[in-house]
Design an enzyme around this catalytic site. Structure first.
Site, PDB file in Angstrom:
ATOM      1  N   THR A   1       0.831  -1.215   0.000  1.00  0.00           N
ATOM      2  CA  THR A   1       0.000   0.000   0.000  1.00  0.00           C
ATOM      3  C   THR A   1       0.866   1.265   0.000  1.00  0.00           C
ATOM      4  OG1 THR A   1      -1.601  -1.259   1.252  1.00  0.00           O
ATOM      5  CG2 THR A   1      -1.906   1.120   1.208  1.00  0.00           C
TER       6      THR A   1
ATOM      7  N   LYS B   1       3.627   5.410  19.085  1.00  0.00           N
ATOM      8  CA  LYS B   1       3.853   6.729  18.480  1.00  0.00           C
ATOM      9  C   LYS B   1       4.283   7.757  19.536  1.00  0.00           C
ATOM     10  CE  LYS B   1       0.672   5.619  14.726  1.00  0.00           C
ATOM     11  NZ  LYS B   1      -0.730   5.590  14.304  1.00  0.00           N
TER      12      LYS B   1
HETATM   13  N1  HSE Z   1      -3.934   1.903  12.691  1.00  0.00           N
HETATM   14  C1  HSE Z   1      -3.476   3.255  12.668  1.00  0.00           C
HETATM   15  C2  HSE Z   1      -4.623   4.213  12.914  1.00  0.00           C
HETATM   16  C3  HSE Z   1      -2.850   3.655  11.368  1.00  0.00           C
HETATM   17  O1  HSE Z   1      -5.775   3.800  13.049  1.00  0.00           O
HETATM   18  O2  HSE Z   1      -4.369   5.401  13.010  1.00  0.00           O
HETATM   19  C4  HSE Z   1      -1.444   3.207  11.224  1.00  0.00           C
HETATM   20  O3  HSE Z   1      -0.605   3.801  12.155  1.00  0.00           O
END
Ligand code: HSE
Length: 432
Positions: free
Chosen positions: A14, A205
């Site tokens: 992707t 993050k």
């Molecule tokens: N799964 C993540 C989200 C996206 O829902 O923001 C990838 O970091």
């Protein structure tokens, strides 16, 4: 130095497909910005159908050595995702003297220290703008534009899936299970949405952002994580009535003693806070620095093209450094070892919903239990009756997690208390 920057791509799925599109479409401008052409020359892709399609234009391989040992490749772009073998591929690429660009938060949040050391030893760039907030510029602003600030706080909505779900619950009064199904049907939530819902994706993050903001290595295990799985529509509706919205916030703060706390949990925010207005799948990161004051970075936190935008920005930056012989210029910025506070030591105001027996003296008893643990109350609101019990909603002033837990324990033991239904932390400067 060659007169072209050659890129080896690991993974053309992707995001990798998006990177190919951007580098092709904007090739002429990128060449002018860098001062020489930037082109993908080799791709590691093990999907046979993709390999055949891409093979018409690019050299395709299924062996990592073909990329690592190619002396013409200047930049390796890792877009395989997850921890293994991505981490080993990145480490080997750095050892081979390649500059590396990645979007991989799993690897960064766990192995950042080792990889930065390798980058430094080899005088190469290691860039990862796409690992947090998809297309939103946040890593480079923290490392460069805000580098002269003492950062005091970073608060982010960094998971789009949960933000979409909370927005839907709030706006359409839908239950958690219904919005989860809708998020999955729309392809936002994974078929196994545990990392999103449970807060782990956001925790990775904020570990990355906190490491940069406070110049101190923070790994996933250092982050206190609570997800949204126990949030009820009832609490979201009460929050709205009280002038708050509930968001899954990733929070990294510096305290007065220069310690830091890093956590992810559902949080009630005043509805006029800029982050309260970030809805649906959008992400935002709110950064406060001593010189700049408050700033907010907003945009699409995931998806093929936004993520490709961040990856390609890194490729352009590395290419410029290659052209000017300055790779490795901004290496690891974790030169400090600030004390990491445990969750028991953090303080914040709190929202508590509880069911109590409806008889005289109950409110006085509840207030006394809080008071005994030094918890100061801002509001106690009596809501509708539920199964014969009175429902109370309490908002406290700033309270330490330790005192809050003691107060909850005391309340649970009181015969007048049927049950503590929920506890949600509040970020509200007016309640400090
Ligand atoms: N799964 C993540 C989200 C996206 O829902 O923001 C990838 O970091």
């Amino acid at each position: 130095m060659d007169n072209v920057v050659n890129v080896g791509l690991l993974g053309a799925g992707t995001v990798g497909g998006g990177v190919i599109l951007v580098l092709e479409k904007n090739a002429a401008d990128i060449e002018k910005k860098v001062g020489m052409p930037v082109r993908i020359t080799k791709i590691l892709e093990r999907n046979p159908q993709l390999a055949v399609e891409l093979g018409q234009k690019y050299q395709i391989t299924d062996k990592i050595e073909d990329i690592l040992e190619d002396p013409d490749l200047d930049i390796v772009v890792e877009l395989i995702g997850r921890e293994h073998p991505a981490k080993e591929f990145i480490a080997e690429a750095l050892r081979h003297g390649k500059n590396v660009v990645t979007a991989n938060k799993d690897v960064l949040a766990k192995h950042g220290k080792e990889l930065f050391e390798l980058a430094s030893q080899n005088q190469v760039d290691f860039m990862f703008e796409a690992s947090v907030g998809g297309g939103i510029p946040i890593i480079r602003p923290l490392k460069s534009c805000l580098a002269a600030n003492k950062i005091t706080s970073v608060m982010g909505i960094v998971n789009g899936t949960t933000n979409y779900m909370l927005t839907k619950m709030s706006a359409e009064h839908l239950d958690f299970a219904d919005v989860l199904k809708e998020a999955q049907d729309k392809g936002y939530a994974e078929s196994d949405p545990t990392a999103d819902i449970g807060g782990l994706d956001a925790a990775r993050k904020i570990a990355i952002l906190a490491s940069i903001a406070f110049n101190t290595r923070v790994v996933l295990e250092d982050v206190h994580v609570e997800g949204i799985e126990n949030l009820t529509l009832r609490d979201i509706d009460y929050a709205n009535e009280l002038g708050y919205v509930v968001k899954l916030l990733a929070i990294a703060k510096r305290d007065e003693k220069d310690g830091i706390s890093v956590r992810v949990h559902p949080t009630m925010l005043p509805s006029d806070h800029p982050l309260a207005k970030v809805n649906d799948v959008y992400n935002a990161v709110y950064v406060t620095g001593d010189a700049v004051g408050d700033t907010m970075f907003f945009g699409r936190g995931a998806g093929r093209m936004p993520t490709a935008s961040a990856v390609c920005g890194d490729i352009v930056d590395v290419a410029r450094n290659i052209r000017h012989g300055s790779t490795g210029r901004i290496s690891c910025t974790c030169y400090d070892e600030k004390h990491l506070c445990t969750i028991e030591n953090i303080t914040s105001p709190c929202y508590i919903r509880l069911h109590v027996h409806d008889k005289p003296g109950v409110l006085a008893g509840i207030a006394a239990a809080f008071g005994a643990q030094n918890v100061s109350l801002k509001n106690v609101v009596q809501k509708a009756k539920v199964n014969g019990f009175s429902e109370l909603v309490v908002i406290t002033y700033d309270v330490s997690e330790f005192n809050l837990r003691m107060a909850i324990q005391t309340l649970r033991a009181l015969p007048i208390v049927e049950k503590i239904c929920s506890v949600i932390r509040v970020e509200d400067d007016n309640l400090d």
